[in-house]
Design a protein around this motif. Structure first.
Motif, short mmCIF file in Angstrom:
data_model
loop_
_atom_site.label_atom_id
_atom_site.label_comp_id
_atom_site.label_asym_id
_atom_site.label_seq_id
_atom_site.Cartn_x
_atom_site.Cartn_y
_atom_site.Cartn_z
N ASN A 298 0.57 -1.57 -0.26
CA ASN A 298 0.09 -0.01 -0.08
C ASN A 298 0.02 0.88 -0.24
OD1 ASN A 298 -2.38 -1.40 -0.21
ND2 ASN A 298 -2.89 -1.36 2.39
N GLN A 299 1.93 1.51 0.85
CA GLN A 299 2.59 2.78 1.14
C GLN A 299 3.51 2.62 -0.67
OE1 GLN A 299 5.17 0.52 4.10
NE2 GLN A 299 4.83 2.55 5.50
N LEU A 300 3.62 1.41 -1.11
CA LEU A 300 4.27 1.44 -2.28
C LEU A 300 4.01 2.32 -3.87
CD1 LEU A 300 6.37 -1.92 -2.04
CD2 LEU A 300 7.49 0.36 -2.58
N GLU A 301 2.32 1.98 -3.11
CA GLU A 301 1.63 1.91 -4.21
C GLU A 301 0.87 4.07 -4.41
OE1 GLU A 301 -3.03 1.49 -5.70
OE2 GLU A 301 -2.96 0.29 -3.99
N ALA A 302 0.90 4.23 -2.96
CA ALA A 302 1.02 4.94 -2.64
C ALA A 302 1.90 6.27 -3.01
CB ALA A 302 0.58 5.81 -1.41
N LEU A 303 3.27 6.06 -3.07
CA LEU A 303 4.35 6.61 -3.21
C LEU A 303 4.19 6.68 -5.27
CD1 LEU A 303 7.57 7.40 -3.19
CD2 LEU A 303 8.12 5.08 -3.59
N GLY A 304 4.26 5.62 -5.85
CA GLY A 304 4.22 6.05 -6.80
C GLY A 304 3.26 7.03 -7.72
N THR A 305 1.80 6.74 -6.80
CA THR A 305 0.61 7.27 -7.53
C THR A 305 1.51 9.36 -7.03
OG1 THR A 305 -0.46 6.37 -6.43
CG2 THR A 305 -1.58 8.40 -7.26
N SER B 51 9.46 13.28 5.75
CA SER B 51 10.53 13.08 4.25
C SER B 51 9.54 14.05 3.12
CB SER B 51 10.51 11.54 3.74
OG SER B 51 8.94 10.75 3.13
N LEU B 52 9.74 13.65 1.47
CA LEU B 52 9.37 14.28 0.89
C LEU B 52 7.69 13.60 1.03
CD1 LEU B 52 9.15 12.56 -1.93
CD2 LEU B 52 11.20 13.87 -1.65
N PHE B 53 7.78 12.29 0.88
CA PHE B 53 6.84 11.31 0.42
C PHE B 53 5.52 11.86 1.55
CE2 PHE B 53 3.87 7.69 2.79
CZ PHE B 53 3.88 7.48 1.47
N TYR B 54 5.55 12.59 2.85
CA TYR B 54 4.42 12.66 3.61
C TYR B 54 3.90 14.38 2.77
CZ TYR B 54 5.28 8.94 6.70
OH TYR B 54 4.66 7.51 6.42
N ASP B 55 5.00 15.18 2.30
CA ASP B 55 4.44 15.84 2.27
C ASP B 55 3.62 16.03 0.34
OD1 ASP B 55 5.75 18.00 3.43
OD2 ASP B 55 8.22 18.16 2.25
N LEU B 56 4.07 15.38 -0.18
CA LEU B 56 3.13 15.14 -1.28
C LEU B 56 2.08 14.29 -1.16
CD1 LEU B 56 6.01 13.69 -4.45
CD2 LEU B 56 4.84 15.28 -4.17
N GLU B 57 1.67 13.53 0.16
CA GLU B 57 -0.19 13.00 -0.02
C GLU B 57 -0.12 13.79 0.43
OE1 GLU B 57 -0.40 8.94 2.68
OE2 GLU B 57 -0.19 10.87 3.90
N THR B 58 -0.02 15.34 0.98
CA THR B 58 -0.85 15.72 1.40
C THR B 58 -1.19 16.88 0.49
OG1 THR B 58 -0.11 16.32 3.32
CG2 THR B 58 -1.28 18.24 3.03
N ALA B 59 -0.20 17.11 -0.50
CA ALA B 59 -0.53 17.56 -1.45
C ALA B 59 -1.40 16.82 -2.38
CB ALA B 59 0.81 18.24 -2.42
N TYR B 60 -1.17 15.75 -2.69
CA TYR B 60 -1.85 15.03 -3.37
C TYR B 60 -3.82 14.76 -2.79
CZ TYR B 60 -4.17 10.73 -5.52
OH TYR B 60 -4.64 9.19 -5.88
#
Length: 318
Positions: free
Chosen positions: A148-155, A195-204
């Motif tokens: 699920n984390q890898l799916e979120a990262l790719g998205t 990390s940038l993962f969580y920055d992108l998650e919020t924006a997404y």
């Protein structure tokens, strides 16, 4: 001088991350927003000794590629889009597979014998190859939390690539690549809450919430076409929103329109997930169209051709 040329989406970025983690090389980066695909022509022939091209349509770059080869520049070309006529040259090494269940990162994963397969799986998710990515997770014993984390990262990385210009993006694709390259393994991204993962998650999540109000131009059992506002957020979600719609209704084709400055529309097309073919055939019927069987697009659809586009999309899958 070596040049790394790569698409600014998840597939292009994560293909290069894998390659350079395994085969480090000093290089000059050439990339851009996802729809900026005429990238090979940006390579300066006079100063290039070798070039790697990842996830960029050969068909859209044939003349630039031939020019490099004619000037004795060695090219390593890996892609899954339409090729057109492939140049014949001992200087060209190409790994191209246009199957709808393949992406560039998976080709690189095979080339590297799975040395960095978590990055490849994330890219497959980002390219909406969910069934393929799930299969790789199962074969590699990856638990549901990590998948699920890898799916979120790719998205999220894929989402970052969409925009009219790089000013629309949260990270320039070259910067995003360089930041991700610092992580040998994507699990380190998930464990670091800053990390940038969580920055992108919020924006997404913020942008996708806005997309739920998209205007529906056409909807039946065959296809659905929606139109987004002319705004930076809508340009950022145009591709990933199409993926979400496709996942929600896998038997239908989908089109997402976003208005351009000149009054034309950028179009993202997704073939039905249960019939992943024809998206490129639909889009190439329009002058600025291209892509691959499962997902394609049109860079500038005139407003007066919207009804024609809907008709072509509907009739193709009817």
């Amino acid at each position: 001088m070596h040049f790394d040329v790569f698409n600014g989406d998840a597939d292009g970025i994560l293909a290069l991350v894998q390659l350079r983690l395994s085969l480090p090389k000093e290089s000059t980066l050439i990339t851009g927003v996802k729809r900026d695909i005429s990238l090979v022509q940006q390579v300066p022939v006079d100063s290039a000794s070798s070039v790697t091209v990842l996830d960029v349509s050969m068909e859209k770059n044939t003349s630039a590629l031939q020019n490099l080869l004619n000037n004795d520049v060695a090219v390593f070309y890996v892609d899954h889009h339409r090729t057109g006529d492939v140049p014949e040259s001992p200087l060209l090494t190409s790994l191209v597979n246009t199957s709808p269940d393949v992406c560039t990162s998976l080709l690189i994963n095979d080339y590297l014998n799975g040395q960095h397969n978590l990055w490849a799986i994330a890219a497959a998710y980002g390219d909406n190859l969910k069934a393929v990515a799930n299969r790789h997770c199962s074969l590699n014993g990856i638990n549901s939390m990590l998948s699920n984390q890898l799916e979120a990262l790719g998205t999220y990385v894929n989402y970052n690539g969409y925009g009219r210009t790089t000013d629309d993006l949260h990270f320039h694709p070259a910067d995003l690549y360089q930041q991700l390259l610092a992580y040998e393994n994507p699990t380190s991204l998930f464990s670091n809450k800053s990390s940038l993962f969580y920055d992108l998650e919020t924006a997404y999540q913020q942008d996708m919430n806005k997309a739920q109000t998209a205007e529906v131009l056409f909807d039946n059992d065959i296809c659905k076409v929606v139109c987004l506002d002319d705004a930076a957020w809508s340009r950022r979600v145009s591709g990933v929103f199409g993926n979400e719609l496709a996942n929600q209704a896998p038997n239908k084709a989908h089109g997402v329109l976003t208005r351009n400055l000149d009054g034309s529309y950028t179009v993202s097309v997704r073939a039905p997930l249960n019939n992943k073919q024809g998206a490129d055939e639909v889009c190439i019927q329009f002058p600025t169209g291209g892509g691959r069987a499962g997902a394609a697009g049109i860079n500038a659809l005139p407003e007066e051709q919207i009804e024609t586009f809907i008709s072509v999309l509907h009739n193709y899958y009817d």
